[in-house]
Design a protein around this motif. Structure first.
Motif, PDB file in Angstrom:
ATOM      1  N   MET A   1      34.472  63.225  31.882  1.00  0.00           N
ATOM      2  CA  MET A   1      35.547  63.243  32.856  1.00  0.00           C
ATOM      3  C   MET A   1      36.681  64.090  32.284  1.00  0.00           C
ATOM      4  O   MET A   1      37.047  63.952  31.132  1.00  0.00           O
ATOM      5  CB  MET A   1      36.027  61.824  33.146  1.00  0.00           C
ATOM      6  N   ILE A   2      37.221  64.947  33.125  1.00  0.00           N
ATOM      7  CA  ILE A   2      38.357  65.785  32.763  1.00  0.00           C
ATOM      8  C   ILE A   2      39.565  65.294  33.554  1.00  0.00           C
ATOM      9  O   ILE A   2      39.496  65.154  34.769  1.00  0.00           O
ATOM     10  CB  ILE A   2      38.099  67.271  33.110  1.00  0.00           C
ATOM     11  N   VAL A   3      40.655  65.028  32.871  1.00  0.00           N
ATOM     12  CA  VAL A   3      41.879  64.580  33.523  1.00  0.00           C
ATOM     13  C   VAL A   3      42.921  65.677  33.374  1.00  0.00           C
ATOM     14  O   VAL A   3      43.209  66.123  32.263  1.00  0.00           O
ATOM     15  CB  VAL A   3      42.394  63.264  32.887  1.00  0.00           C
ATOM     16  N   GLY A  21      34.481  70.829  31.500  1.00  0.00           N
ATOM     17  CA  GLY A  21      33.562  69.697  31.630  1.00  0.00           C
ATOM     18  C   GLY A  21      32.121  70.105  31.396  1.00  0.00           C
ATOM     19  O   GLY A  21      31.354  69.401  30.732  1.00  0.00           O
ATOM     20  N   VAL A  37      31.338  68.152  42.175  1.00  0.00           N
ATOM     21  CA  VAL A  37      32.532  67.806  41.418  1.00  0.00           C
ATOM     22  C   VAL A  37      33.302  66.805  42.253  1.00  0.00           C
ATOM     23  O   VAL A  37      33.532  67.021  43.438  1.00  0.00           O
ATOM     24  CB  VAL A  37      33.407  69.055  41.153  1.00  0.00           C
TER      25      VAL A  37
END
Length: 113
Positions: A1-3, A21, A37
């Motif tokens: 997970m990319i925040v 990611g 995504v």
């Protein structure tokens, strides 16, 4: 997970996050297919409150370039896209279970005899 540290509607930042990611999960020797995504935690423009204790870099406004890109794409005169999308896309959407387009295609209207 990319925040993302700050909310963004900038396609360039979103593509950069997706690329990061992919780099994190990539393992050589495996076959990969197209994937989706998921975006979550949406904020209306101008309502996000950053954390008091985190240092955030100010970023230059990206609203105008995205507005220009969207207006060109909506105009019908052509389409511009990010280079990360690729120039040639050999894949096609699977149309086996495509819903009829009753409101936009006359040939899809039901016929009563």
């Amino acid at each position: 997970m990319i925040v993302l540290t700050l909310p963004s509607a900038d396609s360039r930042e979103l593509v950069q996050a997706v690329t990061l990611g992919l780099e994190r999960i990539w393992k050589p020797g495996y076959r990969y297919q197209k994937a989706a995504v998921m975006l979550a935690d949406f904020w209306p423009t101008g309502t996000y409150q950053p954390s008091l204790f985190e240092a955030h870099k100010t970023k230059p406004s990206s609203e105008r370039p995205m507005e220009v890109m969207d207006s060109i794409n909506r105009s019908g005169k052509g389409r511009i896209f990010l280079a990360a999308e690729g120039i040639r896309q050999p894949w096609q959407m699977k149309r086996t279970f495509l819903s009829p387009a009753y409101t936009t295609r006359i040939s899809d209207l039901p016929r009563v005899t």
